[in-house]
Motif scaffolding. Structure first.
Motif, PDB file in Angstrom:
ATOM      1  N   ALA A  33      36.748   6.807  41.088  1.00 52.70           N
ATOM      2  CA  ALA A  33      37.283   5.583  40.115  1.00 52.70           C
ATOM      3  C   ALA A  33      37.047   5.793  38.651  1.00 52.70           C
ATOM      4  N   ALA A  34      35.480   6.062  38.550  1.00 51.67           N
ATOM      5  CA  ALA A  34      34.920   6.209  37.198  1.00 51.67           C
ATOM      6  C   ALA A  34      35.911   7.394  36.350  1.00 51.67           C
ATOM      7  N   GLY A  35      36.030   8.508  37.284  1.00 58.91           N
ATOM      8  CA  GLY A  35      36.679   9.616  36.394  1.00 58.91           C
ATOM      9  C   GLY A  35      38.210   9.239  36.039  1.00 58.91           C
ATOM     10  N   ARG A  36      38.899   8.448  36.855  1.00 60.92           N
ATOM     11  CA  ARG A  36      40.307   7.893  36.441  1.00 60.92           C
ATOM     12  C   ARG A  36      39.923   6.932  35.215  1.00 60.92           C
ATOM     13  N   SER A  37      38.915   6.256  35.023  1.00 63.18           N
ATOM     14  CA  SER A  37      38.969   5.489  34.071  1.00 63.18           C
ATOM     15  C   SER A  37      38.640   6.049  32.721  1.00 63.18           C
ATOM     16  N   LEU A  38      37.744   7.242  32.892  1.00 58.56           N
ATOM     17  CA  LEU A  38      37.347   7.814  31.783  1.00 58.56           C
ATOM     18  C   LEU A  38      38.379   9.037  31.370  1.00 58.56           C
ATOM     19  N   GLY A  39      39.168   9.341  32.381  1.00 61.67           N
ATOM     20  CA  GLY A  39      40.147  10.392  31.986  1.00 61.67           C
ATOM     21  C   GLY A  39      39.463  11.871  32.469  1.00 61.67           C
ATOM     22  N   ARG A  40      38.686  11.860  33.337  1.00 61.18           N
ATOM     23  CA  ARG A  40      37.966  13.136  33.759  1.00 61.18           C
ATOM     24  C   ARG A  40      38.204  13.438  35.253  1.00 61.18           C
ATOM     25  N   VAL A  41      37.886  14.622  35.533  1.00 60.83           N
ATOM     26  CA  VAL A  41      37.849  15.016  37.039  1.00 60.83           C
ATOM     27  C   VAL A  41      36.548  14.620  37.787  1.00 60.83           C
ATOM     28  N   GLN A  42      36.716  14.336  38.952  1.00 58.47           N
ATOM     29  CA  GLN A  42      35.377  13.705  39.508  1.00 58.47           C
ATOM     30  C   GLN A  42      34.121  14.381  39.455  1.00 58.47           C
ATOM     31  N   SER A  43      34.508  15.902  39.775  1.00 58.21           N
ATOM     32  CA  SER A  43      33.266  16.737  39.395  1.00 58.21           C
ATOM     33  C   SER A  43      32.474  16.519  38.193  1.00 58.21           C
ATOM     34  N   ALA A  44      33.303  16.289  36.918  1.00 55.43           N
ATOM     35  CA  ALA A  44      32.632  16.142  35.793  1.00 55.43           C
ATOM     36  C   ALA A  44      31.783  14.796  35.575  1.00 55.43           C
ATOM     37  N   ILE A  45      32.294  13.838  36.535  1.00 54.28           N
ATOM     38  CA  ILE A  45      31.282  12.529  36.599  1.00 54.28           C
ATOM     39  C   ILE A  45      30.213  12.773  37.396  1.00 54.28           C
ATOM     40  N   SER A  46      30.528  13.601  38.478  1.00 50.71           N
ATOM     41  CA  SER A  46      29.246  13.786  39.373  1.00 50.71           C
ATOM     42  C   SER A  46      28.131  14.643  38.327  1.00 50.71           C
ATOM     43  N   GLN A  47      28.646  15.783  38.011  1.00 49.31           N
ATOM     44  CA  GLN A  47      27.581  16.475  37.101  1.00 49.31           C
ATOM     45  C   GLN A  47      27.041  15.788  35.942  1.00 49.31           C
ATOM     46  N   ALA A  48      27.491  14.758  35.451  1.00 43.79           N
ATOM     47  CA  ALA A  48      26.865  14.102  34.322  1.00 43.79           C
ATOM     48  C   ALA A  48      25.841  13.133  34.837  1.00 43.79           C
ATOM     49  N   VAL A  49      26.125  12.581  36.031  1.00 48.72           N
ATOM     50  CA  VAL A  49      25.197  11.761  36.818  1.00 48.72           C
ATOM     51  C   VAL A  49      24.030  12.679  37.174  1.00 48.72           C
ATOM     52  N   LYS A  50      24.250  13.769  37.646  1.00 47.38           N
ATOM     53  CA  LYS A  50      23.163  14.708  38.256  1.00 47.38           C
ATOM     54  C   LYS A  50      22.223  14.991  37.089  1.00 47.38           C
ATOM     55  N   THR A  51      23.017  15.325  35.945  1.00 50.72           N
ATOM     56  CA  THR A  51      22.069  15.914  35.017  1.00 50.72           C
ATOM     57  C   THR A  51      21.411  14.709  34.459  1.00 50.72           C
ATOM     58  N   LEU A  52      21.637  13.607  34.413  1.00 52.24           N
ATOM     59  CA  LEU A  52      21.062  12.212  34.004  1.00 52.24           C
ATOM     60  C   LEU A  52      19.863  12.241  34.891  1.00 52.24           C
ATOM     61  N   GLU A  53      20.077  12.166  36.233  1.00 53.34           N
ATOM     62  CA  GLU A  53      19.053  12.025  37.255  1.00 53.34           C
ATOM     63  C   GLU A  53      17.886  13.208  37.401  1.00 53.34           C
TER      64      GLU A  53
END
Length: 308
Positions: A33-53
């Motif tokens: 749902a975050a990917g749809r809100s930001l206009g990105r694929v889900q994998s990009a969202i997951s990678q951003a969170v993983k990098t932050l962690e």
């Protein structure tokens, strides 16, 4: 495009984009749902969170269940991320406003005798018109607002200027202020039951508003030597009601106490002893420091409301 703008901005080993992703996942309820809100694929969202962690050495989400949920520290850091993003937005808004001629901040100072009620509507309208403009407002002792203009800690003041407007200031008349001589109902001056003369007033304490910095300066309306000095109007009112002395007060402050019988207007025999004429209230700025866009707007709005 928005994601690219945020991605390049770093705070230490954080990016604003990572914080934006974190907040969006929390609000949207899932990575997809975050990917749809930001206009990105889900994998990009997951990678951003993983990098932050990984950069912070913590787990922001509990992935043991089918739907990732925020950990305890994740919930706390989402709130922190919101605050950082809000500050960044404000930073950009102030910079953008400055490019358009808006001052970076507006600092206002007001003398104690000047009523704040007429300012309320104009300040509310200023807030609505320039929502990102930092505004600070301070009340000062007698002469304090004028002093803050000269030391550059205020850009616009609302004050009385006695005996006249100094040459280095630009002053715009706003309203006239009346001061009324009063004392507590049980004060000896009231119990005299007649017109009062200078000797009557000199025999009792006069409650006087003074400079917060202890500068004596010119004394206007001060009679005799029995003087108690106050910086703020409220404290002086307390001592006036307690019967410690007499003074001249603006009607907007004492009207309820006159109606309730706690204060009584003094009948002074000679107008020259304690003049009760009107005093002009000004909006003032230093002549060689013109007001910016917001200050000029506030001044114009206030004058429209007051000058009919």
């Amino acid at each position: 495009m928005v994601s690219i703008i945020w991605r390049d901005r770093l705070i230490g080993n954080l990016t604003l984009d990572q914080l934006r992703v974190l907040v969006t996942v929390s609000d949207a309820g899932s990575f997809s749902a975050a990917g749809r809100s930001l206009g990105r694929v889900q994998s990009a969202i997951s990678q951003a969170v993983k990098t932050l962690e990984e950069t912070q050495g913590i787990d922001l989400f509990d992935r043991t269940s089918q739907k990732p949920t925020l950990t305890a520290v994740g919930r706390v850091l989402v709130d922190q991320a919101r605050a950082v993003l809000a500050s960044a937005d404000r930073f950009e808004a102030i910079a953008a406003g400055t490019r358009m001629g808006l001052e970076p901040a507006l600092t206002l100072a007001i003398d104690p005798l000047v009523p704040t009620a007429p300012l309320i509507d104009s300040l509310r309208a200023l807030r609505d018109t320039f929502s990102d403009l930092p505004v600070s407002f301070s009340t000062e002792g007698v002469g304090g607002a004028e002093r803050r203009l000269r030391d550059h800690s205020a850009s616009l003041a609302f004050c009385l200027l006695l005996p006249s407007v100094p040459d280095d200031l630009m002053a715009y008349p706003l309203m006239d202020l009346n001061l009324m001589p009063v004392a507590a109902a049980d004060h000896p001056l009231v119990r005299l039951g007649r017109k009062l003369h200078r000797a009557d007033l000199e025999a009792h304490v006069q409650l006087v508003l003074s400079d917060a910095h202890g500068n004596d300066g010119p004394s206007y309306g001060v009679i005799g030597s029995r003087i108690w000095r106050f910086v703020d109007l409220g404290r002086r009112l307390d001592f006036l009601l307690a019967g410690f002395g007499w003074c001249k007060m603006p009607p907007f402050v004492i009207e309820p106490y006159l109606k309730g019988g706690r204060l009584v207007k003094l009948d002074i025999s000679d107008e020259g002893i304690s003049p009760t004429g009107t005093l002009p209230v000004y909006a003032v700025h230093v002549r060689n420091r013109p007001l910016g866009r917001a200050g000029s707007w506030l001044l114009e709005d206030l004058r429209k409301r007051l000058i009919k």
